[in-house]
Design a protein around this motif. Sequence first.
Motif, PDB file in Angstrom:
ATOM      1  N   UNK A 209       0.810  -1.160   0.078  1.00  0.00           N
ATOM      2  CA  UNK A 209      -0.007   0.149   0.187  1.00  0.00           C
ATOM      3  C   UNK A 209       0.843   1.250   0.131  1.00  0.00           C
ATOM      4  N   UNK A 210       2.169   1.258   0.522  1.00  0.00           N
ATOM      5  CA  UNK A 210       2.920   2.246   0.738  1.00  0.00           C
ATOM      6  C   UNK A 210       3.813   2.295  -0.460  1.00  0.00           C
ATOM      7  N   UNK A 211       3.813   1.551  -1.493  1.00  0.00           N
ATOM      8  CA  UNK A 211       4.632   1.534  -2.617  1.00  0.00           C
ATOM      9  C   UNK A 211       3.961   0.942  -3.944  1.00  0.00           C
ATOM     10  N   UNK A 212       2.863   1.530  -4.345  1.00  0.00           N
ATOM     11  CA  UNK A 212       1.939   1.162  -5.349  1.00  0.00           C
ATOM     12  C   UNK A 212       2.606   0.874  -6.594  1.00  0.00           C
ATOM     13  N   UNK A 213       3.865   1.369  -6.878  1.00  0.00           N
ATOM     14  CA  UNK A 213       4.490   1.443  -8.171  1.00  0.00           C
ATOM     15  C   UNK A 213       5.224   0.219  -8.500  1.00  0.00           C
ATOM     16  N   UNK A 214       5.097  -0.755  -7.444  1.00  0.00           N
ATOM     17  CA  UNK A 214       5.862  -2.021  -7.623  1.00  0.00           C
ATOM     18  C   UNK A 214       4.715  -3.148  -7.357  1.00  0.00           C
ATOM     19  N   UNK A 215       4.535  -4.077  -8.453  1.00  0.00           N
ATOM     20  CA  UNK A 215       3.410  -5.050  -8.578  1.00  0.00           C
ATOM     21  C   UNK A 215       4.380  -6.507  -8.745  1.00  0.00           C
ATOM     22  N   UNK A 216       3.704  -7.226  -7.813  1.00  0.00           N
ATOM     23  CA  UNK A 216       4.525  -8.669  -7.796  1.00  0.00           C
ATOM     24  C   UNK A 216       3.393  -9.622  -8.146  1.00  0.00           C
ATOM     25  N   UNK A 217       3.475 -10.468  -9.143  1.00  0.00           N
ATOM     26  CA  UNK A 217       2.439 -11.560  -9.301  1.00  0.00           C
ATOM     27  C   UNK A 217       2.966 -12.861  -9.474  1.00  0.00           C
ATOM     28  N   UNK A 218       2.021 -13.790  -8.990  1.00  0.00           N
ATOM     29  CA  UNK A 218       2.139 -15.375  -9.147  1.00  0.00           C
ATOM     30  C   UNK A 218       1.235 -15.819 -10.041  1.00  0.00           C
ATOM     31  N   UNK A 219       1.428 -16.873 -10.647  1.00  0.00           N
ATOM     32  CA  UNK A 219       0.416 -17.349 -11.532  1.00  0.00           C
ATOM     33  C   UNK A 219       0.404 -19.040 -11.292  1.00  0.00           C
ATOM     34  N   UNK A 220      -1.005 -19.311 -11.414  1.00  0.00           N
ATOM     35  CA  UNK A 220      -1.029 -20.821 -11.242  1.00  0.00           C
ATOM     36  C   UNK A 220      -1.542 -21.539 -12.313  1.00  0.00           C
ATOM     37  N   UNK A 221      -0.667 -22.597 -12.768  1.00  0.00           N
ATOM     38  CA  UNK A 221      -1.093 -23.269 -14.176  1.00  0.00           C
ATOM     39  C   UNK A 221      -2.301 -24.490 -14.180  1.00  0.00           C
ATOM     40  N   UNK A 222      -2.411 -25.157 -15.011  1.00  0.00           N
ATOM     41  CA  UNK A 222      -1.848 -24.902 -16.226  1.00  0.00           C
ATOM     42  C   UNK A 222      -2.535 -23.752 -17.143  1.00  0.00           C
ATOM     43  N   UNK A 223      -1.838 -23.284 -18.142  1.00  0.00           N
ATOM     44  CA  UNK A 223      -2.272 -22.417 -19.067  1.00  0.00           C
ATOM     45  C   UNK A 223      -2.717 -23.137 -20.451  1.00  0.00           C
ATOM     46  N   UNK A 224      -3.772 -23.109 -20.804  1.00  0.00           N
ATOM     47  CA  UNK A 224      -3.997 -23.419 -22.367  1.00  0.00           C
ATOM     48  C   UNK A 224      -4.348 -22.731 -23.446  1.00  0.00           C
TER      49      UNK A 224
END
Length: 397
Positions: free
Chosen positions: A110-125
């Motif tokens: 909340x104090x550094x909104x310019x940094x985004x971290x993402x995680x992805x759960x597979x699989x992707x089709x």
Amino acid sequence: MTDLTLPYRRRLWPLLLMPTLLLVAAIGWTGFWFFSAAQVDRIVDAWRAREAAAGRVFDCGDRSVAGYPFRLEVRCANARVELTSQTAGQAASQTPVTAKLGEILVVSQIYDPRLLIAEFKGPATFADRGQPRSMLLNWTAARSSVVGLPGPPQRIALVFDAPALDRISGATQLPLARARHAEMHARQIEGPAPDQPQIETDLKLEGASVQDVHPLLADPFDAHLRLLLSGLKDFRAKPWPERFRDIQAAGGRIDFKEARIQQGEMIATATGSLGLTPAGNVDGELQMVVAGLDKVIPKLGIDKMLEQGVPQSTLDRVAPGVRAGDVANVLGALDRAIPGLGKVVRQNANVGVAAGINALGQEAVLEGRPARAFPLRFIDGAVMLGPLKIAQTKPLF
């Protein structure tokens, strides 16, 4: 005289001041968090609109916001994206490719909104819209980080552990690409002028292999590339062919600052620069230094071409202009390029071709091993090893 001193009465307000301030701060912070959470839908919708204009339509089956009190966690379940006009051969009028992903979790402090971290759960089709899935991508872990949003990204990182891409044919899954580990880091740096930024990219692949593209890529290899991209002036969302066209128009190039590939006993390094022609083909030259070149000669297909009667399709790939069925012409062409090579090839194709390619360059030493240094030329999409055409790349727009 009697002592009538009253008992000392302590003031209570100093004791209540700190809890009161903490309560007010907590209420203010809570209001700020919920206000920020309420902006997520607006920000995401604006981003989706920009991407849709570039041929990338994103959607979530279920979107939720959590993470109170110090983070914003946006969870997108059953994510889906439709891609149109993202390759040179895919027109906007064609059926889009649809990709589906199990879940995306995006986290911002909340104090550094310019940094985004993402995680992805597979699989992707992946599939053409309305058609059965044609490819499947899976991994053990996938994550990314972006710095600089909502403006142009300043730094991007993307990491995959054990990515595996399969082609699906009915009930059968056929391996297409594999790697133990893959990661890409990119950052924007200053260019020669304020309006000419450059993108520095670092790409690492460990235990990677790719099927049905070129025999050289079928066996596992490790690669490390450090590239510098110029000519990217416009960071607005747009289809990739359009972006490549802009880079070409701006005279942009990819400079290979460092490139190393190892496959078994073969080690290769490269430096140089590649650009794009007005037709969208790769053009330029890389200076190669290779140790163990003889280990990959059979994968180039030159020896098989000579042994199997020289099919015209193969001949066009490695020796343009020579007619099929006339092996003498092939050997004569090799003799003209490198005197004596044709005679040696008649006796031993592998050894002859290796000797011929070795004669193209100069002696060198690579990581303490004998090596050869020679140019690898990209001429309007054709990949040339000396006089031999070993591959053909497709236009990027």
